[in-house]
Design a protein around this motif. Structure first.
Motif, PDB file in Angstrom:
ATOM      1  N   THR A  60       8.444  13.555  -9.645  1.00 36.74           N
ATOM      2  CA  THR A  60       8.307  12.125  -9.745  1.00 36.74           C
ATOM      3  C   THR A  60       9.987  11.734  -9.738  1.00 36.74           C
ATOM      4  O   THR A  60      10.676  12.438 -10.457  1.00 36.74           O
ATOM      5  N   ALA A  61      10.164  10.552  -8.837  1.00 35.19           N
ATOM      6  CA  ALA A  61      11.526  10.362  -8.753  1.00 35.19           C
ATOM      7  C   ALA A  61      11.722   9.050  -9.806  1.00 35.19           C
ATOM      8  O   ALA A  61      11.038   8.234  -9.787  1.00 35.19           O
ATOM      9  N   VAL A  62      12.841   9.100 -10.355  1.00 33.81           N
ATOM     10  CA  VAL A  62      13.178   7.920 -11.247  1.00 33.81           C
ATOM     11  C   VAL A  62      14.328   6.990 -10.944  1.00 33.81           C
ATOM     12  O   VAL A  62      15.231   8.023 -10.096  1.00 33.81           O
ATOM     13  N   PHE A 112      14.390  25.759   6.295  1.00 34.79           N
ATOM     14  CA  PHE A 112      14.050  24.640   6.536  1.00 34.79           C
ATOM     15  C   PHE A 112      13.436  23.870   5.170  1.00 34.79           C
ATOM     16  O   PHE A 112      12.493  24.655   4.617  1.00 34.79           O
ATOM     17  N   VAL A 113      13.778  22.957   5.005  1.00 34.34           N
ATOM     18  CA  VAL A 113      13.046  22.186   3.754  1.00 34.34           C
ATOM     19  C   VAL A 113      12.448  20.875   4.038  1.00 34.34           C
ATOM     20  O   VAL A 113      13.103  19.895   5.009  1.00 34.34           O
ATOM     21  N   ARG A 114      11.174  20.573   3.484  1.00 33.00           N
ATOM     22  CA  ARG A 114      10.479  19.359   4.072  1.00 33.00           C
ATOM     23  C   ARG A 114      10.390  18.424   2.999  1.00 33.00           C
ATOM     24  O   ARG A 114      10.000  18.990   1.828  1.00 33.00           O
ATOM     25  N   LEU A 115      10.915  17.445   2.780  1.00 32.41           N
ATOM     26  CA  LEU A 115      10.412  16.215   1.800  1.00 32.41           C
ATOM     27  C   LEU A 115       9.510  15.397   2.274  1.00 32.41           C
ATOM     28  O   LEU A 115       9.625  14.691   3.348  1.00 32.41           O
ATOM     29  N   ARG A 116       8.416  15.358   1.467  1.00 32.37           N
ATOM     30  CA  ARG A 116       7.227  14.354   1.987  1.00 32.37           C
ATOM     31  C   ARG A 116       7.025  13.497   0.695  1.00 32.37           C
ATOM     32  O   ARG A 116       6.578  14.088  -0.246  1.00 32.37           O
ATOM     33  N   SER A 117       7.305  12.076   1.180  1.00 37.44           N
ATOM     34  CA  SER A 117       7.019  11.281   0.186  1.00 37.44           C
ATOM     35  C   SER A 117       5.496  11.320   0.170  1.00 37.44           C
ATOM     36  O   SER A 117       4.789  11.030   0.878  1.00 37.44           O
ATOM     37  N   ASP A 155       6.727  15.726  -2.246  1.00 39.25           N
ATOM     38  CA  ASP A 155       6.599  16.942  -2.232  1.00 39.25           C
ATOM     39  C   ASP A 155       7.802  17.669  -1.831  1.00 39.25           C
ATOM     40  O   ASP A 155       8.516  17.212  -0.873  1.00 39.25           O
ATOM     41  N   VAL A 156       8.078  19.066  -2.067  1.00 36.78           N
ATOM     42  CA  VAL A 156       9.104  19.717  -1.469  1.00 36.78           C
ATOM     43  C   VAL A 156       8.579  21.040  -0.826  1.00 36.78           C
ATOM     44  O   VAL A 156       7.674  21.875  -1.732  1.00 36.78           O
ATOM     45  N   GLY A 209       0.828  -1.176   0.178  1.00 39.71           N
ATOM     46  CA  GLY A 209      -0.098  -0.158  -0.081  1.00 39.71           C
ATOM     47  C   GLY A 209       0.894   1.199  -0.012  1.00 39.71           C
ATOM     48  O   GLY A 209       1.948   1.163   0.306  1.00 39.71           O
ATOM     49  N   PRO A 210       0.286   2.414  -0.290  1.00 41.31           N
ATOM     50  CA  PRO A 210       1.097   3.640  -0.320  1.00 41.31           C
ATOM     51  C   PRO A 210       1.666   3.877   0.926  1.00 41.31           C
ATOM     52  O   PRO A 210       1.256   3.852   2.165  1.00 41.31           O
ATOM     53  N   GLN A 211       2.984   4.252   0.836  1.00 34.16           N
ATOM     54  CA  GLN A 211       3.761   4.669   2.156  1.00 34.16           C
ATOM     55  C   GLN A 211       3.988   5.963   1.975  1.00 34.16           C
ATOM     56  O   GLN A 211       3.833   6.863   1.070  1.00 34.16           O
ATOM     57  N   THR A 212       4.140   6.771   3.206  1.00 35.36           N
ATOM     58  CA  THR A 212       4.278   8.197   3.359  1.00 35.36           C
ATOM     59  C   THR A 212       5.543   8.341   4.408  1.00 35.36           C
ATOM     60  O   THR A 212       5.659   7.422   5.185  1.00 35.36           O
TER      61      THR A 212
END
Length: 181
Positions: free
Chosen positions: A97-99, A127-132, A78-79, A44-47
């Motif tokens: 989208t990561a490849v 501050f930078v947030r990376l949200r999968s 998301d960034v 299932g989708p992960q975050t």
């Protein structure tokens, strides 16, 4: 962890980002610099949410992202950027989208990934947030991330520049007045 130890010879805000990524550096899978999500969900989708403290206010221009190989890598993320660690004033810079961009050794074995560079609408923040936002493995991960940043001039710099321009304008006007007489 994600401290750029897996991508030698680069320091955000110090080294030339474009020149660095033009040399196609790659991060090796399985090294200590890999970040992994932890999940008890089998499918299932992960975050995941990862926050980065840039150690000051910077103009953030782009990021280089070294994804994991195989089904364990990020699908999309998301960034966001913020001036405070709580992200109450966060600005979404985009969804990306990561490849997979496999790096192959001399024996034809995939040993890691080349960087994927994401251009951002330049903005300032601390501050930078990376949200999968997508991943289907029970864990997901990436190797490294690097930020292309530039210093943000301090207000005193603008004041000095304005003062200097005022003096130049005054001197030019005085010169014109002296020439006209």
């Amino acid at each position: 962890m994600i401290d750029q130890s897996g991508i030698p010879w680069y320091n955000s805000g110090v080294d030339d980002f474009d020149a660095y990524v033009a040399n196609r550096p790659f991060a090796r899978d399985g090294e200590a610099s890999v970040w992994w999500s932890q999940s008890d969900v089998i499918s299932g989708p992960q975050t995941a949410i990862l926050d980065f403290d840039l150690g000051g206010t910077w103009r953030i221009e782009s990021i280089a992202f070294w994804n994991m190989l195989g089904s364990y890598g990020f699908d999309s993320f998301d960034v966001l950027v913020s001036d405070d660690a709580s992200f109450t004033d966060a600005k979404l810079l985009g969804n990306f989208t990561a490849v997979q961009q496999p790096a192959v050794d001399e024996w034809g074995e995939e040993v890691g990934n080349y960087a994927q560079v994401f251009e951002l609408a330049p903005t300032t923040g601390s501050f930078v947030r990376l949200r999968s936002t997508g991943g289907w493995a029970w864990e997901e991960g990436f190797n490294e991330i690097a930020f292309e940043v530039a210093p943000v001039p301090e207000p005193e710099t603008y004041a000095l520049m304005a003062g200097g321009l005022t003096l130049l304008a005054w001197a030019q006007r005085r010169r014109r007045t002296a020439t006209a007489v």
